[in-house]
Design an enzyme around this catalytic site. Sequence first.
Site, PDB file in Angstrom:
ATOM      1  N   TYR A 123       0.841  -1.074  -0.045  1.00  0.00           N
ATOM      2  CA  TYR A 123       0.078  -0.094  -0.083  1.00  0.00           C
ATOM      3  C   TYR A 123       0.941   1.335   0.093  1.00  0.00           C
ATOM      4  O   TYR A 123       1.776   1.213   0.741  1.00  0.00           O
ATOM      5  CB  TYR A 123      -0.866   0.003   1.303  1.00  0.00           C
ATOM      6  CG  TYR A 123      -1.898   1.164   1.142  1.00  0.00           C
ATOM      7  CD1 TYR A 123      -3.128   0.894   0.242  1.00  0.00           C
ATOM      8  CD2 TYR A 123      -1.719   2.354   1.681  1.00  0.00           C
ATOM      9  CE1 TYR A 123      -4.144   2.008   0.375  1.00  0.00           C
ATOM     10  CE2 TYR A 123      -2.347   3.526   1.680  1.00  0.00           C
ATOM     11  CZ  TYR A 123      -3.762   3.205   1.137  1.00  0.00           C
ATOM     12  OH  TYR A 123      -4.418   4.239   0.850  1.00  0.00           O
ATOM     13  N   GLN A 184     -10.713   0.088   1.465  1.00  0.00           N
ATOM     14  CA  GLN A 184     -11.149  -0.830   0.268  1.00  0.00           C
ATOM     15  C   GLN A 184     -10.050  -1.412  -0.387  1.00  0.00           C
ATOM     16  O   GLN A 184     -10.248  -2.560  -0.925  1.00  0.00           O
ATOM     17  CB  GLN A 184     -12.095  -0.012  -0.617  1.00  0.00           C
ATOM     18  CG  GLN A 184     -11.365   1.340  -1.535  1.00  0.00           C
ATOM     19  CD  GLN A 184     -11.687   2.566  -0.330  1.00  0.00           C
ATOM     20  OE1 GLN A 184     -11.819   2.499   0.823  1.00  0.00           O
ATOM     21  NE2 GLN A 184     -11.461   3.821  -1.141  1.00  0.00           N
ATOM     22  N   ASN A 207      -3.373   5.938   6.661  1.00  0.00           N
ATOM     23  CA  ASN A 207      -4.070   6.629   7.533  1.00  0.00           C
ATOM     24  C   ASN A 207      -4.671   5.558   8.506  1.00  0.00           C
ATOM     25  O   ASN A 207      -4.762   4.520   8.286  1.00  0.00           O
ATOM     26  CB  ASN A 207      -5.130   7.435   6.873  1.00  0.00           C
ATOM     27  CG  ASN A 207      -5.987   6.786   6.125  1.00  0.00           C
ATOM     28  OD1 ASN A 207      -6.378   5.810   6.180  1.00  0.00           O
ATOM     29  ND2 ASN A 207      -6.671   7.650   5.277  1.00  0.00           N
ATOM     30  N   SER A 230       4.502   8.943  14.349  1.00  0.00           N
ATOM     31  CA  SER A 230       5.993   8.911  14.427  1.00  0.00           C
ATOM     32  C   SER A 230       6.564   9.174  15.656  1.00  0.00           C
ATOM     33  O   SER A 230       5.808  10.265  16.165  1.00  0.00           O
ATOM     34  CB  SER A 230       6.586   9.550  13.139  1.00  0.00           C
ATOM     35  OG  SER A 230       7.814   9.365  13.048  1.00  0.00           O
ATOM     36  N   HIS A 321      12.383   5.935  16.625  1.00  0.00           N
ATOM     37  CA  HIS A 321      13.820   6.537  16.480  1.00  0.00           C
ATOM     38  C   HIS A 321      14.380   6.907  17.520  1.00  0.00           C
ATOM     39  O   HIS A 321      13.800   7.592  18.242  1.00  0.00           O
ATOM     40  CB  HIS A 321      13.708   7.772  15.320  1.00  0.00           C
ATOM     41  CG  HIS A 321      12.930   7.522  14.027  1.00  0.00           C
ATOM     42  ND1 HIS A 321      11.377   8.118  13.886  1.00  0.00           N
ATOM     43  CD2 HIS A 321      13.167   6.796  12.968  1.00  0.00           C
ATOM     44  CE1 HIS A 321      11.247   7.981  12.714  1.00  0.00           C
ATOM     45  NE2 HIS A 321      12.059   7.122  12.083  1.00  0.00           N
ATOM     46  N   HIS A 413      -1.926 -41.072  17.600  1.00  0.00           N
ATOM     47  CA  HIS A 413      -0.605 -40.595  17.592  1.00  0.00           C
ATOM     48  C   HIS A 413       0.225 -41.827  17.740  1.00  0.00           C
ATOM     49  O   HIS A 413       1.440 -42.105  17.140  1.00  0.00           O
ATOM     50  CB  HIS A 413      -0.412 -39.373  18.184  1.00  0.00           C
ATOM     51  CG  HIS A 413      -0.578 -38.065  17.768  1.00  0.00           C
ATOM     52  ND1 HIS A 413      -2.130 -37.848  17.812  1.00  0.00           N
ATOM     53  CD2 HIS A 413      -0.150 -36.955  17.559  1.00  0.00           C
ATOM     54  CE1 HIS A 413      -2.091 -36.664  17.526  1.00  0.00           C
ATOM     55  NE2 HIS A 413      -1.170 -36.002  17.206  1.00  0.00           N
TER      56      HIS A 413
END
Lengths: 423, 423
Positions: A123, A184, A207, A230, A321, A413
């Site tokens: 995206y 969408q 967003n 950020s 950061h 098993h």
Amino acid sequence: MLTIKDKTELQRFIKKLRKRSTSEPEIETNVKKILSEVKKRGDKALIKYTKLFDKHTLPLKIEPDEIKEKTKEVSKEIIDALRFAAERIRRFHERQLEKSWQYEEEDITLGQLIRPIERVGAYVPGGKASYPSTVLMNIIPAQVAGVREIAVSVPTPHGELNSTVCAALHLLGIKEVYRVGGAQAVAAMAYGTETIKKVDKIVGPGNIYVATAKKLVFGEVDIDMIAGPSEILIIADSSANPAFVAADMLSQAEHDEMACSILVTTSEKVALEVKKEIARQIKSLPKSEIAKKSLKNFGAIIVVKSLNEACDVANEIAPEHLEVMTEKPDNLLPLLKNAGAIFLGQWTPEPIGDYVAGPNHTLPTSGTARFFSPLGVYDFLKRSSLIKVGKEGFNRLASYVDVLATLEGLQAHANTVKIRKTT
Amino acid sequence: MLTIKDKTELQRFIKKLRKRSTSEPEIETNVKKILSEVKKRGDKALIKYTKLFDKHTLPLKIEPDEIKEKTKEVSKEIIDALRFAAERIRRFHERQLEKSWQYEEEDITLGQLIRPIERVGAYVPGGKASYPSTVLMNIIPAQVAGVREIAVSVPTPHGELNSTVCAALHLLGIKEVYRVGGAQAVAAMAYGTETIKKVDKIVGPGNIYVATAKKLVFGEVDIDMIAGPSEILIIADSSANPAFVAADMLSQAEHDEMACSILVTTSEKVALEVKKEIARQIKSLPKSEIAKKSLKNFGAIIVVKSLNEACDVANEIAPEHLEVMTEKPDNLLPLLKNAGAIFLGQWTPEPIGDYVAGPNHTLPTSGTARFFSPLGVYDFLKRSSLIKVGKEGFNRLASYVDVLATLEGLQAHANTVKIRKTT
């Protein structure tokens, strides 16, 4: 901007920071509606929402020729800069490539197959914030991993393609691009429509609608991470240049009103001078209003007694950061546990990492550096275990399988080894 | 059990498979309520829900002495088997350990710090299904990664501790254990309470309430994966032993009614004989009722024309467990793209991987092997990028940062290099 000198205040501030990434139930309801409509009605729903939000009715697919054509609008200086960045990003990420391995014991082979995810959707935000650097940072690691199909989705408000985004896509040789955005676009990549084939993993920032949609489709497909606003945290001692510190804090603050810039310093003098510098530098910024609000809401100068204490604060906040502007920045490295990226020394402003240093700029936000990593080649690889046992090897293992399976009440098993033993 | 011979039928079957992992909105509502109550009321809510669901009011913390004491009830044979398994699991996972790295260019240092997550919560199911193997598989990779704090949460219905789970915990030296289960345990680990300190990552399987809770707290903490019902897909040619194939299919089918066992074979004869063998073997199983329902709902024999086609089917289904019982199983390996774990040859029944082979038994289910990996040491490591640029290095990079930041409309980003250039 807050000045914090005691622990209670600090805890209150951290609590406030963490809340930034909480999404509202109302947005979730809207996004769920979009997801389910795209799942049911495919392209029809994409066309409807694109008309509604992006105000155009152009074909969903952007042809490679359109991208090539649009790239011609971009100056040579910019193309050169994108190419320079792409090369450095590729070189760094190539170091992250992992290889399949296996080893032999007597008659037993064990291993791990490491292979690229088949199909990835990236995206790319459009409109107000069109970032060609995002194209490079999200797609190059997938290419290095060897992902065969990379589909890109980018909103084009009023049908307008961003030329520099096109230049970045063209530079990377990306051919499959759709002009779809928002929840969408995420829905289309997660579920597939007539035009857009379902992907295995969705990456890329967006967003709050895009972020919420990604969170909701997680499990149906994989996602990179849930990106929040950020952050920067700068550790500075008395040797730090207040003008540099101020500039670096402002570079985060200009992102958006929810962005967060924190200085943690052992020097009261630096604290004061940074404040002055911010007041001076902010005036000439085109985005000064955003930066002001960001600093007012989530800016802070935390004065601490020692660099050890500064590292503790950084580890607790786990910033996206982390800059270290101290006399001997390397000395702090062993103490710094939680951070998306660490920038050492005064000549390493964070934007160097945003664009050209090489490491990825998609980093864990909102304290998630405690457990998430930067986007990397590893995000586009998946592993399969490999087990191959011969008859001798089987005989060494079988009785233990029998004991443990029986103990756990899983008789079928146990039977898988019993039936082979009698052969 | 379905026999599938054409593509339409196959697509219908795959669609049905994928739906198994869909959670009901009603469960989500209940889980949300539990999460928010634990977040607000802490221990009080834990005590309330433990009384309600597990019918006891014992202290939340299980003391190491209780675990040690309970371990004494376990036979030497079982302890030996657990120790054998633990050693093999540890040895395999040690190969997954990754190290920090860095490299130098002229006056630029770039790298990746790889460090363990600080604090991990492991959920261990209790009650009906108490699996010491789960303890080994979830905790050993965290220990190999170097995680310093590992907290375990295990429900104890009516206050009853499972002795073999205790033996596994004791064997691994785990000291921090809580007798809390369900969504409330996940909530406690994600948000923290007075007794249980917040973790950074939650791992471990559980019922639908646990799985839903993990999905909902994802982002607040990291989680391993969203585990669905178990699956096996077996590729067999005419060389396969039908009794082995049947036994291995039944070993998945006994897990639960939603478990899925699929045979993909090029041989009509094997298909028929496996059916007969299943009918024969199922009679003597303690869990035959569960296995019958599982096979009825999600069992299938898919007859294909070639082994290539068999691999295509396997890749599309992307099974948790993939067995290859063909004459030359290694030949198919390059064609098998999506699977949690691959078991090659007739002497490698899947339960060998569940217990003692070494690779993890926590594997991606419900087709998520397209993008998820087995649980591994990498799940307990996180990365931080490292960037250190000197003045010379800065001068080589600065102008490109300026160009790209300006292009993206981020003037404060550009200023961080401008202000340093003028120094």
